[in-house]
Write an enzyme that holds these catalytic residues in place. Structure first.
Site, PDB file in Angstrom:
ATOM      1  N   SER A 258      28.267 -20.340 -13.557  1.00 13.62           N
ATOM      2  CA  SER A 258      28.569 -19.185 -14.388  1.00 13.62           C
ATOM      3  C   SER A 258      29.979 -19.277 -14.939  1.00 13.62           C
ATOM      4  O   SER A 258      30.890 -19.801 -14.277  1.00 13.62           O
ATOM      5  CB  SER A 258      28.463 -17.932 -13.512  1.00 13.62           C
ATOM      6  OG  SER A 258      29.042 -16.827 -14.167  1.00 13.62           O
TER       7      SER A 258
ATOM      8  N   TYR B 288      30.793 -13.184  -5.804  1.00  9.67           N
ATOM      9  CA  TYR B 288      29.751 -13.966  -6.493  1.00  9.67           C
ATOM     10  C   TYR B 288      30.368 -15.218  -7.130  1.00  9.67           C
ATOM     11  O   TYR B 288      29.850 -16.337  -6.980  1.00  9.67           O
ATOM     12  CB  TYR B 288      29.081 -13.081  -7.554  1.00  9.67           C
ATOM     13  CG  TYR B 288      28.243 -13.828  -8.546  1.00  9.67           C
ATOM     14  CD1 TYR B 288      27.058 -14.454  -8.164  1.00  9.67           C
ATOM     15  CD2 TYR B 288      28.633 -13.921  -9.885  1.00  9.67           C
ATOM     16  CE1 TYR B 288      26.287 -15.144  -9.084  1.00  9.67           C
ATOM     17  CE2 TYR B 288      27.860 -14.601 -10.811  1.00  9.67           C
ATOM     18  CZ  TYR B 288      26.701 -15.221 -10.412  1.00  9.67           C
ATOM     19  OH  TYR B 288      25.942 -15.909 -11.327  1.00  9.67           O
TER      20      TYR B 288
ATOM     21  N   LYS C  92      29.698 -19.376  -6.491  1.00 17.38           N
ATOM     22  CA  LYS C  92      29.337 -20.348  -7.528  1.00 17.38           C
ATOM     23  C   LYS C  92      30.351 -21.498  -7.549  1.00 17.38           C
ATOM     24  O   LYS C  92      29.983 -22.660  -7.681  1.00 17.38           O
ATOM     25  CB  LYS C  92      29.282 -19.671  -8.904  1.00 17.38           C
ATOM     26  CG  LYS C  92      28.089 -18.757  -9.076  1.00 17.38           C
ATOM     27  CD  LYS C  92      26.798 -19.553  -9.160  1.00 17.38           C
ATOM     28  CE  LYS C  92      25.572 -18.683  -9.089  1.00 17.38           C
ATOM     29  NZ  LYS C  92      24.305 -19.421  -9.012  1.00 17.38           N
TER      30      LYS C  92
HETATM   31  P1  NAD Z   1      17.162 -13.745 -11.231  1.00 12.61           P
HETATM   32  O1  NAD Z   1      17.570 -12.898 -10.090  1.00 12.61           O
HETATM   33  O2  NAD Z   1      16.248 -13.162 -12.264  1.00 12.61           O
HETATM   34  O3  NAD Z   1      16.486 -15.092 -10.701  1.00 12.61           O
HETATM   35  C1  NAD Z   1      16.828 -15.681  -9.457  1.00 12.61           C
HETATM   36  C2  NAD Z   1      15.531 -15.997  -8.738  1.00 12.61           C
HETATM   37  O4  NAD Z   1      15.839 -16.574  -7.463  1.00 12.61           O
HETATM   38  C3  NAD Z   1      14.678 -14.752  -8.468  1.00 12.61           C
HETATM   39  O5  NAD Z   1      13.346 -14.994  -8.884  1.00 12.61           O
HETATM   40  C4  NAD Z   1      14.773 -14.567  -6.960  1.00 12.61           C
HETATM   41  O6  NAD Z   1      13.616 -13.979  -6.415  1.00 12.61           O
HETATM   42  C5  NAD Z   1      14.994 -15.989  -6.494  1.00 12.61           C
HETATM   43  N1  NAD Z   1      15.649 -16.085  -5.187  1.00 12.61           N
HETATM   44  C6  NAD Z   1      16.745 -15.404  -4.755  1.00 12.61           C
HETATM   45  N2  NAD Z   1      17.045 -15.760  -3.498  1.00 12.61           N
HETATM   46  C7  NAD Z   1      16.135 -16.712  -3.145  1.00 12.61           C
HETATM   47  C8  NAD Z   1      15.915 -17.463  -1.949  1.00 12.61           C
HETATM   48  N3  NAD Z   1      16.706 -17.309  -0.876  1.00 12.61           N
HETATM   49  N4  NAD Z   1      14.897 -18.345  -1.922  1.00 12.61           N
HETATM   50  C9  NAD Z   1      14.069 -18.504  -2.993  1.00 12.61           C
HETATM   51  N5  NAD Z   1      14.231 -17.807  -4.140  1.00 12.61           N
HETATM   52  C10 NAD Z   1      15.257 -16.919  -4.205  1.00 12.61           C
HETATM   53  O7  NAD Z   1      18.497 -14.296 -11.917  1.00 12.61           O
HETATM   54  P2  NAD Z   1      18.707 -15.088 -13.276  1.00 12.61           P
HETATM   55  O8  NAD Z   1      19.423 -14.200 -14.209  1.00 12.61           O
HETATM   56  O9  NAD Z   1      17.451 -15.728 -13.688  1.00 12.61           O
HETATM   57  O10 NAD Z   1      19.751 -16.168 -12.790  1.00 12.61           O
HETATM   58  C11 NAD Z   1      19.365 -17.461 -12.359  1.00 12.61           C
HETATM   59  C12 NAD Z   1      20.592 -18.210 -11.875  1.00 12.61           C
HETATM   60  O11 NAD Z   1      21.554 -18.241 -12.928  1.00 12.61           O
HETATM   61  C13 NAD Z   1      21.289 -17.550 -10.692  1.00 12.61           C
HETATM   62  O12 NAD Z   1      21.729 -18.572  -9.815  1.00 12.61           O
HETATM   63  C14 NAD Z   1      22.469 -16.842 -11.317  1.00 12.61           C
HETATM   64  O13 NAD Z   1      23.534 -16.716 -10.429  1.00 12.61           O
HETATM   65  C15 NAD Z   1      22.801 -17.771 -12.469  1.00 12.61           C
HETATM   66  N6  NAD Z   1      23.498 -17.077 -13.571  1.00 12.61           N
HETATM   67  C16 NAD Z   1      22.926 -15.981 -14.148  1.00 12.61           C
HETATM   68  C17 NAD Z   1      23.611 -15.320 -15.168  1.00 12.61           C
HETATM   69  C18 NAD Z   1      23.034 -14.074 -15.803  1.00 12.61           C
HETATM   70  O14 NAD Z   1      23.785 -13.315 -16.416  1.00 12.61           O
HETATM   71  N7  NAD Z   1      21.735 -13.816 -15.711  1.00 12.61           N
HETATM   72  C19 NAD Z   1      24.866 -15.778 -15.604  1.00 12.61           C
HETATM   73  C20 NAD Z   1      25.403 -16.914 -15.019  1.00 12.61           C
HETATM   74  C21 NAD Z   1      24.707 -17.569 -14.003  1.00 12.61           C
HETATM   75  N1  UFG Z   2      29.419  -3.105 -20.464  1.00 12.70           N
HETATM   76  C1  UFG Z   2      29.468  -1.778 -20.830  1.00 12.70           C
HETATM   77  N2  UFG Z   2      28.566  -0.916 -20.273  1.00 12.70           N
HETATM   78  C2  UFG Z   2      27.614  -1.322 -19.382  1.00 12.70           C
HETATM   79  C3  UFG Z   2      27.568  -2.687 -19.009  1.00 12.70           C
HETATM   80  C4  UFG Z   2      28.492  -3.557 -19.556  1.00 12.70           C
HETATM   81  O1  UFG Z   2      30.300  -1.377 -21.631  1.00 12.70           O
HETATM   82  O2  UFG Z   2      26.824  -0.489 -18.898  1.00 12.70           O
HETATM   83  C5  UFG Z   2      30.375  -4.052 -21.069  1.00 12.70           C
HETATM   84  C6  UFG Z   2      31.286  -4.706 -20.060  1.00 12.70           C
HETATM   85  O3  UFG Z   2      32.402  -3.888 -19.799  1.00 12.70           O
HETATM   86  C7  UFG Z   2      31.627  -6.014 -20.770  1.00 12.70           C
HETATM   87  C8  UFG Z   2      30.360  -6.338 -21.550  1.00 12.70           C
HETATM   88  O4  UFG Z   2      29.648  -5.109 -21.675  1.00 12.70           O
HETATM   89  O5  UFG Z   2      32.674  -5.821 -21.672  1.00 12.70           O
HETATM   90  C9  UFG Z   2      29.460  -7.346 -20.867  1.00 12.70           C
HETATM   91  O6  UFG Z   2      29.200  -6.913 -19.529  1.00 12.70           O
HETATM   92  P1  UFG Z   2      28.041  -7.544 -18.643  1.00 12.70           P
HETATM   93  O7  UFG Z   2      28.032  -6.832 -17.340  1.00 12.70           O
HETATM   94  O8  UFG Z   2      26.765  -7.582 -19.419  1.00 12.70           O
HETATM   95  O9  UFG Z   2      28.487  -9.064 -18.475  1.00 12.70           O
HETATM   96  P2  UFG Z   2      29.811  -9.685 -17.824  1.00 12.70           P
HETATM   97  O10 UFG Z   2      30.474 -10.491 -18.899  1.00 12.70           O
HETATM   98  O11 UFG Z   2      30.620  -8.679 -17.136  1.00 12.70           O
HETATM   99  O12 UFG Z   2      29.199 -10.619 -16.693  1.00 12.70           O
HETATM  100  C10 UFG Z   2      28.067 -11.457 -16.923  1.00 12.70           C
HETATM  101  C11 UFG Z   2      27.293 -11.590 -15.608  1.00 12.70           C
HETATM  102  C12 UFG Z   2      28.089 -12.377 -14.621  1.00 12.70           C
HETATM  103  C13 UFG Z   2      28.502 -13.664 -15.218  1.00 12.70           C
HETATM  104  C14 UFG Z   2      29.263 -13.451 -16.499  1.00 12.70           C
HETATM  105  C15 UFG Z   2      29.641 -14.745 -17.140  1.00 12.70           C
HETATM  106  O13 UFG Z   2      26.989 -10.318 -15.064  1.00 12.70           O
HETATM  107  O14 UFG Z   2      27.302 -12.637 -13.496  1.00 12.70           O
HETATM  108  O15 UFG Z   2      28.460 -12.695 -17.394  1.00 12.70           O
HETATM  109  O16 UFG Z   2      28.518 -15.537 -17.288  1.00 12.70           O
HETATM  110  F1  UFG Z   2      29.270 -14.332 -14.347  1.00 12.70           F
END
Ligand code: NAD
Ligand code: UFG
Length: 338
Positions: A124, A148, A152
């Site tokens: 991330s 978190y 990572k």
């Molecule tokens: P998500 O929660 O939708 O998907 C994660 C999946 O992993 C889920 O289906 C969950 O059931 C499964 N899981 C969790 N713990 C587990 C375990 N112990 N064993 C087996 N399965 C397990 O999240 P996502 O948004 O699809 O994110 C996927 C990956 O990308 C994550 O590692 C997350 O940290 C990373 N990531 C997500 C974002 C974002 O904004 N969505 C940003 C940066 C990185």
């Molecule tokens: N925001 C609002 N209102 C809300 C939610 C978010 O104004 O209800 C704003 C936040 O303040 C920020 C922007 O929208 O300025 C984006 O916020 P998000 O929570 O959607 O995303 P972040 O950039 O804070 O974080 C996300 C994921 C993290 C990840 C990061 C970088 O939640 O896990 O992107 O990939 F690490």
């Protein structure tokens, strides 16, 4: 290739299954449904027109994971499974370290039992912490500011040390910026269990009438309209980056890290306006206090991924909003709607 996908029932994983299938790969999914629904996999099956091999396994369960590895014998693993909520990670640090770190260790050990030495890891942009300069490139120092992010960053280090000890091994670390959007069919999408923490699902739930109004966290940042700016990336583009990454892993050894973003930021208010246009609904909002820990801007320099992975983001703001709306309006209660 035979691709084992951990967390394949989740938001990004489910979209990636579709792109992997379209590129001719054999897929096996491992998920414990901690944050996802079996219905997501049913819908992926419908969309690709073929069954998806699936095992309900917790990645920390070595014995169960070893059985899957022995039967499927993956050539590469895409490791999505993990916990991802920044706020929750501060309250439940041990759970986050257990799933994100112990889970990754368990997975690597299990891969070793079948000689699988390629992995693509979901990292991330949060590993960078506060920007020293923008856009973030991969050489920007890493200084995560939340639990978190620490998990990572530590997992990245573990994977890097693993390749150093195994010259044939290949690790691709993908640092995602802000994934949004849904499959254009509107059949799968992001389905947060509780009140959404992230902007886009919250806006979508306001549009569909599940929530009254959005709180915009701060309008006094040093950005053009004062609201936070993020590099939003369409989940389908992100999914395609994984297909490129497994190809890269097959042809290289060692560890390589890539930013996965568009390089173009949009503000919170720009997102609200674009979503109102795409959905034809008013998005009620109020300006609220800044959210602790937020940074003003986050934008990727994706040029390394463009050059070495031969990948680049193709979908713009309109597609991000239109596909999110197709998903949210067709499934107002997420996968529970069915
Ligand atoms: P998500 O929660 O939708 O998907 C994660 C999946 O992993 C889920 O289906 C969950 O059931 C499964 N899981 C969790 N713990 C587990 C375990 N112990 N064993 C087996 N399965 C397990 O999240 P996502 O948004 O699809 O994110 C996927 C990956 O990308 C994550 O590692 C997350 O940290 C990373 N990531 C997500 C974002 C974002 O904004 N969505 C940003 C940066 C990185
Ligand atoms: N925001 C609002 N209102 C809300 C939610 C978010 O104004 O209800 C704003 C936040 O303040 C920020 C922007 O929208 O300025 C984006 O916020 P998000 O929570 O959607 O995303 P972040 O950039 O804070 O974080 C996300 C994921 C993290 C990840 C990061 C970088 O939640 O896990 O992107 O990939 F690490």
């Amino acid at each position: 290739m035979r691709v084992l996908v951990t967390g394949g029932a989740g938001y990004i994983g489910s979209h990636t299954l579709i792109e992997l299938h379209a590129s001719g790969h054999d897929i096996c999914v491992v998920d414990n449904f901690d944050n996802s629904s079996p219905e997501a996999l049913n819908r992926v099956t419908d969309l690709i027109g073929a069954p998806v091999e699936f095992h309900q396994v917790d990645i920390r369960d070595r014995a169960a994971l070893d059985r899957v590895m022995a039967a499927f014998r993956p050539e590469v693993v895409i490791h999505f499974a993990g916990l991802k909520a920044v706020g929750e990670s501060a309250k439940l640090p041990l759970r986050y370290y257990d799933v994100n770190i112990s889970g990754t260790l368990s997975l690597l050990e299990s891969m070793q039992t079948v000689g699988c030495n390629r992995i693509v890891f979901s990292s991330s942009a949060t590993v960078y912490g506060a920007p020293h300069y923008l856009p973030f490139d991969e050489n920007h120092p890493c200084a995560p500011t939340n639990v978190y992010g620490h998990t990572k960053h530590m997992a990245e280090q573990i994977l890097t040390d693993w390749t150093a000890a195994n010259p044939a091994a290949s690790v691709v670390l993908l640092r995602y910026f802000n994934p949004v959007g849904a499959h254009p069919s509107g059949r799968i999408g992001e389905d947060p269990r509780d009140v959404p923490n992230n902007l886009m699902p919250f806006v979508a739930q306001v549009a569909v009438g599940r929530r009254e109004k959005l709180s915009v966290f701060g309008d006094d940042y040093d950005t053009p309209d004062g609201t936070g700016v993020r590099d939003f990336i369409h989940v389908t583009d992100l999914a395609r980056a994984h297909v490129s990454a497994i190809g890269y892993a097959a042809g290289h050894s060692g560890t390589e890290v890539f930013n996965i973003g568009t390089g173009r930021g949009y503000s919170v208010l720009e997102m609200v306006t674009a979503f109102a246009r795409a959905s034809g609904r008013d998005i009620a909002y109020e300006i609220a206090a800044r959210r602790p820990g937020d940074i003003a801007r986050s934008e990727a320099d994706p040029s390394k991924a463009n050059a070495l992975l031969g990948w680049q983001a193709e979908q713009g703001l309109e597609e991000m909003c239109a596909s999110t709306w197709a998903w949210q309006s067709g499934n107002p209660q997420g996968f529970e709607s069915s």
